[in-house]
Write a protein that holds these residues in place. Structure first.
Motif, PDB file in Angstrom:
ATOM      1  N   VAL A 182       0.835  -1.199   0.000  1.00 33.52           N
ATOM      2  CA  VAL A 182       0.000   0.000   0.000  1.00 33.52           C
ATOM      3  C   VAL A 182       0.879   1.263   0.000  1.00 33.52           C
ATOM      4  CG1 VAL A 182      -1.771   1.261   1.301  1.00 33.52           C
ATOM      5  CG2 VAL A 182      -1.783  -1.246   1.262  1.00 33.52           C
ATOM      6  N   LEU A 183       1.945   1.201   0.788  1.00 31.57           N
ATOM      7  CA  LEU A 183       2.857   2.354   0.870  1.00 31.57           C
ATOM      8  C   LEU A 183       3.573   2.596  -0.453  1.00 31.57           C
ATOM      9  CD1 LEU A 183       4.982   2.495   4.136  1.00 31.57           C
ATOM     10  CD2 LEU A 183       3.197   4.055   3.355  1.00 31.57           C
ATOM     11  N   VAL A 184       4.059   1.508  -1.057  1.00 29.31           N
ATOM     12  CA  VAL A 184       4.776   1.647  -2.326  1.00 29.31           C
ATOM     13  C   VAL A 184       3.861   2.318  -3.350  1.00 29.31           C
ATOM     14  CG1 VAL A 184       5.827   0.401  -4.261  1.00 29.31           C
ATOM     15  CG2 VAL A 184       6.315  -0.309  -1.910  1.00 29.31           C
ATOM     16  N   GLU A 185       2.620   1.888  -3.362  1.00 28.75           N
ATOM     17  CA  GLU A 185       1.658   2.465  -4.301  1.00 28.75           C
ATOM     18  C   GLU A 185       1.501   3.972  -4.037  1.00 28.75           C
ATOM     19  OE1 GLU A 185      -2.970   1.519  -5.091  1.00 28.75           O
ATOM     20  OE2 GLU A 185      -1.663  -0.223  -4.745  1.00 28.75           O
ATOM     21  N   TYR A 186       1.331   4.329  -2.755  1.00 24.54           N
ATOM     22  CA  TYR A 186       1.132   5.740  -2.382  1.00 24.54           C
ATOM     23  C   TYR A 186       2.352   6.598  -2.748  1.00 24.54           C
ATOM     24  CZ  TYR A 186       0.945   9.832   0.716  1.00 24.54           C
ATOM     25  OH  TYR A 186       0.978  11.100   1.220  1.00 24.54           O
ATOM     26  N   PHE A 187       3.530   6.156  -2.330  1.00 26.25           N
ATOM     27  CA  PHE A 187       4.715   6.979  -2.576  1.00 26.25           C
ATOM     28  C   PHE A 187       5.075   6.995  -4.070  1.00 26.25           C
ATOM     29  CE2 PHE A 187       5.695   6.366   2.068  1.00 26.25           C
ATOM     30  CZ  PHE A 187       5.648   7.716   2.389  1.00 26.25           C
ATOM     31  N   SER A 188       4.786   5.909  -4.778  1.00 22.73           N
ATOM     32  CA  SER A 188       5.054   5.900  -6.226  1.00 22.73           C
ATOM     33  C   SER A 188       4.226   6.974  -6.919  1.00 22.73           C
ATOM     34  CB  SER A 188       4.713   4.532  -6.834  1.00 22.73           C
ATOM     35  OG  SER A 188       5.506   3.541  -6.247  1.00 22.73           O
ATOM     36  N   ALA A 189       3.004   7.166  -6.430  1.00 25.16           N
ATOM     37  CA  ALA A 189       2.146   8.184  -7.021  1.00 25.16           C
ATOM     38  C   ALA A 189       2.687   9.591  -6.776  1.00 25.16           C
ATOM     39  CB  ALA A 189       0.729   8.061  -6.461  1.00 25.16           C
ATOM     40  N   HIS A 190       3.589   9.741  -5.785  1.00 25.50           N
ATOM     41  CA  HIS A 190       4.172  11.058  -5.471  1.00 25.50           C
ATOM     42  C   HIS A 190       5.687  11.047  -5.616  1.00 25.50           C
ATOM     43  CE1 HIS A 190       0.317  10.834  -3.290  1.00 25.50           C
ATOM     44  NE2 HIS A 190       0.223  12.122  -3.557  1.00 25.50           N
ATOM     45  N   GLN A 191       6.156  10.220  -6.536  1.00 21.73           N
ATOM     46  CA  GLN A 191       7.592   9.952  -6.622  1.00 21.73           C
ATOM     47  C   GLN A 191       8.429  11.212  -6.807  1.00 21.73           C
ATOM     48  OE1 GLN A 191       8.303   6.651  -9.117  1.00 21.73           O
ATOM     49  NE2 GLN A 191      10.419   6.390  -8.453  1.00 21.73           N
ATOM     50  N   LEU A 206       9.830  12.879  -3.679  1.00 17.85           N
ATOM     51  CA  LEU A 206      10.731  12.143  -2.776  1.00 17.85           C
ATOM     52  C   LEU A 206      12.174  12.613  -2.919  1.00 17.85           C
ATOM     53  CD1 LEU A 206       9.384   8.477  -3.145  1.00 17.85           C
ATOM     54  CD2 LEU A 206       8.895  10.141  -1.347  1.00 17.85           C
ATOM     55  N   ASP A 207      12.909  12.597  -1.821  1.00 19.10           N
ATOM     56  CA  ASP A 207      14.336  12.902  -1.918  1.00 19.10           C
ATOM     57  C   ASP A 207      15.094  11.643  -2.359  1.00 19.10           C
ATOM     58  OD1 ASP A 207      14.433  11.305   0.329  1.00 19.10           O
ATOM     59  OD2 ASP A 207      14.810  12.933   1.736  1.00 19.10           O
ATOM     60  N   GLU A 208      16.403  11.793  -2.494  1.00 20.68           N
ATOM     61  CA  GLU A 208      17.202  10.706  -3.074  1.00 20.68           C
ATOM     62  C   GLU A 208      17.136   9.434  -2.231  1.00 20.68           C
ATOM     63  OE1 GLU A 208      21.828  10.036  -4.008  1.00 20.68           O
ATOM     64  OE2 GLU A 208      21.157  12.120  -4.250  1.00 20.68           O
ATOM     65  N   ASP A 209      17.301   9.599  -0.902  1.00 20.00           N
ATOM     66  CA  ASP A 209      17.248   8.448   0.004  1.00 20.00           C
ATOM     67  C   ASP A 209      15.912   7.713  -0.121  1.00 20.00           C
ATOM     68  OD1 ASP A 209      19.648   8.214   1.189  1.00 20.00           O
ATOM     69  OD2 ASP A 209      19.121   9.239   3.067  1.00 20.00           O
ATOM     70  N   SER A 210      14.847   8.496  -0.152  1.00 22.07           N
ATOM     71  CA  SER A 210      13.516   7.892  -0.187  1.00 22.07           C
ATOM     72  C   SER A 210      13.232   7.228  -1.535  1.00 22.07           C
ATOM     73  CB  SER A 210      12.444   8.947   0.100  1.00 22.07           C
ATOM     74  OG  SER A 210      12.721   9.589   1.326  1.00 22.07           O
ATOM     75  N   GLN A 211      13.731   7.827  -2.599  1.00 24.57           N
ATOM     76  CA  GLN A 211      13.601   7.199  -3.928  1.00 24.57           C
ATOM     77  C   GLN A 211      14.193   5.795  -3.881  1.00 24.57           C
ATOM     78  OE1 GLN A 211      12.616   8.458  -7.006  1.00 24.57           O
ATOM     79  NE2 GLN A 211      12.580  10.697  -6.786  1.00 24.57           N
ATOM     80  N   ARG A 212      15.364   5.729  -3.291  1.00 20.78           N
ATOM     81  CA  ARG A 212      16.093   4.468  -3.251  1.00 20.78           C
ATOM     82  C   ARG A 212      15.353   3.454  -2.379  1.00 20.78           C
ATOM     83  NH1 ARG A 212      20.289   3.616  -0.187  1.00 20.78           N
ATOM     84  NH2 ARG A 212      20.182   5.788   0.449  1.00 20.78           N
ATOM     85  N   ARG A 213      14.709   3.968  -1.324  1.00 15.63           N
ATOM     86  CA  ARG A 213      14.038   3.074  -0.389  1.00 15.63           C
ATOM     87  C   ARG A 213      12.653   2.653  -0.858  1.00 15.63           C
ATOM     88  NH1 ARG A 213      16.400   6.113   4.726  1.00 15.63           N
ATOM     89  NH2 ARG A 213      18.207   4.745   4.930  1.00 15.63           N
ATOM     90  N   LEU A 214      12.183   3.331  -1.871  1.00 17.91           N
ATOM     91  CA  LEU A 214      10.797   3.134  -2.295  1.00 17.91           C
ATOM     92  C   LEU A 214      10.486   1.652  -2.486  1.00 17.91           C
ATOM     93  CD1 LEU A 214       8.086   4.233  -3.082  1.00 17.91           C
ATOM     94  CD2 LEU A 214       8.993   4.826  -5.317  1.00 17.91           C
ATOM     95  N   ALA A 225       0.342  12.452   5.374  1.00 23.58           N
ATOM     96  CA  ALA A 225      -0.866  12.062   4.635  1.00 23.58           C
ATOM     97  C   ALA A 225      -0.825  10.601   4.160  1.00 23.58           C
ATOM     98  CB  ALA A 225      -1.061  12.995   3.445  1.00 23.58           C
ATOM     99  N   ALA A 226       0.267   9.910   4.446  1.00 26.72           N
ATOM    100  CA  ALA A 226       0.413   8.530   3.950  1.00 26.72           C
ATOM    101  C   ALA A 226      -0.573   7.592   4.646  1.00 26.72           C
ATOM    102  CB  ALA A 226       1.845   8.061   4.198  1.00 26.72           C
ATOM    103  N   PRO A 227      -0.924   6.478   4.004  1.00 24.09           N
ATOM    104  CA  PRO A 227      -1.790   5.485   4.649  1.00 24.09           C
ATOM    105  C   PRO A 227      -1.155   5.027   5.958  1.00 24.09           C
ATOM    106  CG  PRO A 227      -1.343   4.889   2.356  1.00 24.09           C
ATOM    107  CD  PRO A 227      -0.483   6.070   2.669  1.00 24.09           C
TER     108      PRO A 227
END
Ligand code: ATP
Ligand code: MG
Length: 426
Positions: free
Chosen positions: A180-189, A192-200, A221-223
């Motif tokens: 669910v998180l991957v879906e949410y953060f992918s929609a707001h890619q 994301l900063d560099e670290d978070s991109q990598r962790r996605l 606002a994340a699930p």
């Protein structure tokens, strides 16, 4: 003069002026552990690098960029331990402790992380930690939190720290939540900063843990994991809350508390303070039911925490601290060669008769006046003076260095009893 060699940045000397506070914390912690029936385990500081990769997780700050890793002379990759849990689990498996019933263990010692040194964050730092093996229920989670609360009380820090609590769910629930998180953060890619991109894709939960201010709104606002919790974890958490409330422990549920290590599941908690700036977590822990199996042992539920000594000592620095127990009771002043002989003998007799006495014997000669100055500087409460007259009459002159009680002669034969009474040394 030759150039003096400096210590490594972020690796501190704990100097004599500071060490009483360290001793105070360690002693209270040791007493607390004995009081709750926990046993000490002493572990190596160096372990195989693989141990930390397999336990802490490959995609964590610690393993990615903070470990002191080096090749042993035979080529093995070794690391200075960045935390205590991995080594403790390894030792419990290797030595068959997990076949011997419930284990309630504690450890103390230095940990090493190549972080940016700043207040409350060092490259060598000290932890006191606890790990319990073999208990799946929330009762032990409650006990660990209750005993840390008692520690703050005993250290006089109860008003400085507060408890934050969360549950991460079972690893299955977390796997589902992760999608669910991957879906949410992918929609707001793009945000994301560099670290978070990598962790996605490797470790999306860690994005929630990010300290980057630009990400906070997105994270807010994340699930929420709470909405994806399994019923077993939810019940476990509800029971834990009930137990804590029953003993009057206050807490705040913080749904954003995820902890930086992969191995946690279900309960996680932190004791935090506002008095130390950004480095506000004094003690952190949680349940790690899957780790023993992950490291090759039989499936064993486990729960633990670690607290940072430097941060605790920094909190103690904010309060008055009584150094008296760390100073000598008495300082023996020995002007003259003859007094030196008689004094050394007397000191040993006093120590025989009164083992709890803290007696500093003057060494290095000098005048009565200079010895008295050193007696004062030692922090001792009393000076015991063995001058010429006292030598011939088998007395010592007892001088109160801190109050204004008149000095008085005490017969050497009575001195041990006098000191025992004066300082209540049973
Ligand atoms: P932080 O969020 O402050 O980086 P952490 O989650 O990395 O902490 P843990 O691995 O849980 O910390 O370690 C437990 C405790 O050890 C922390 O709460 C803190 O008090 C202390 N600690 C961790 N890293 C350091 C460090 N580099 N220097 C001093 N103390 C530390
Ligand atoms: Mg950290």
């Amino acid at each position: 003069m030759a150039n003096a060699v400096q210590a490594i940045r972020g690796m501190n000397d704990i100097l004599p002026a500071e060490s009483p506070r360290w001793q105070f914390v360690e002693a209270r912690f040791g007493q607390l552990m004995a009081g709750y029936g926990y046993q000490q385990i002493r572990l190596p500081i160096v372990e195989k690098t693989e141990l930390f990769k397999r336990s802490i997780g490959e995609v964590t700050d610690i393993v990615e960029k903070e470990m002191y890793t080096f090749a042993d002379r035979n080529g093995d990759s070794l690391s200075l331990r960045p935390e205590g849990t991995a080594g403790c689990v390894r030792a419990a498996i290797q030595n068959g402790l997990l076949n011997q019933g419930t284990q309630k263990l504690w450890y103390a010692g230095p940990m090493f992380r190549h972080e940016r040194p700043q207040k409350g964050r060092y490259r060598q730092f000290y932890q006191l930690g606890v790990e319990v093996f073999g208990l799946p229920g929330p009762d032990i989670d409650a006990e660990l939190i209750i005993l840390t609360a008692r520690l703050w009380q005993q250290l006089g820090l109860a008003d400085d720290v507060r408890l934050e609590l969360n549950t991460l769910g079972t690893s299955e629930a977390r796997r589902a939540y992760r999608e669910v998180l991957v879906e949410y953060f992918s929609a707001h890619q793009a945000q994301l900063d560099e670290d978070s991109q990598r962790r996605l894709h490797s470790n999306p939960l860690r994005i929630l843990d990010s300290k980057n201010p630009d990400l906070q709104a997105l994270i807010e606002a994340a699930p929420r994991l709470q909405d994806h919790l399994d019923s077993e974890s939810a019940e476990h958490f509800a029971r834990l809350r009930e137990l804590l409330e029953a003993v009057g422990i206050e807490y705040r549920v913080n749904p954003r508390l995820v902890r930086g290590l992969d191995y946690y599941a279900k309960t996680v908690f932190e004791w935090v303070t506002d008095r130390l700036g950004a480095q506000g977590t004094v003690c952190a822990g949680g349940r790690f039911d899957g780790l023993v199996e992950q490291l090759g042992g039989k499936p064993t539920p486990a729960m633990g925490f670690a607290l940072g000594m430097e941060r605790l000592v920094a909190l103690l620095d904010e309060h008055p601290f009584d150094e008296t127990p760390y100073r000598p009771h008495a300082y023996l002043v020995l002007p003259g060669a003859e007094a030196e002989v008689a004094g050394l003998r007397l000191a040993e007799q006093l120590r025989d008769a009164c083992p709890l006495l803290r007696l500093q014997v003057h060494c290095g000669g000098g005048s009565l006046k200079s010895q008295m100055k050193k007696a004062d500087r030692s922090g001792a409460a009393l000076a015991l003076i063995l001058g010429e007259e006292e030598l011939s009459s088998q007395h010592v002159m007892v001088k109160d260095l801190r109050g204004d009680t008149r000095q008085k002669g005490v017969a050497q034969a009575q001195l041990a009893a006098f000191l025992a009474r004066h300082f209540s040394l049973a």
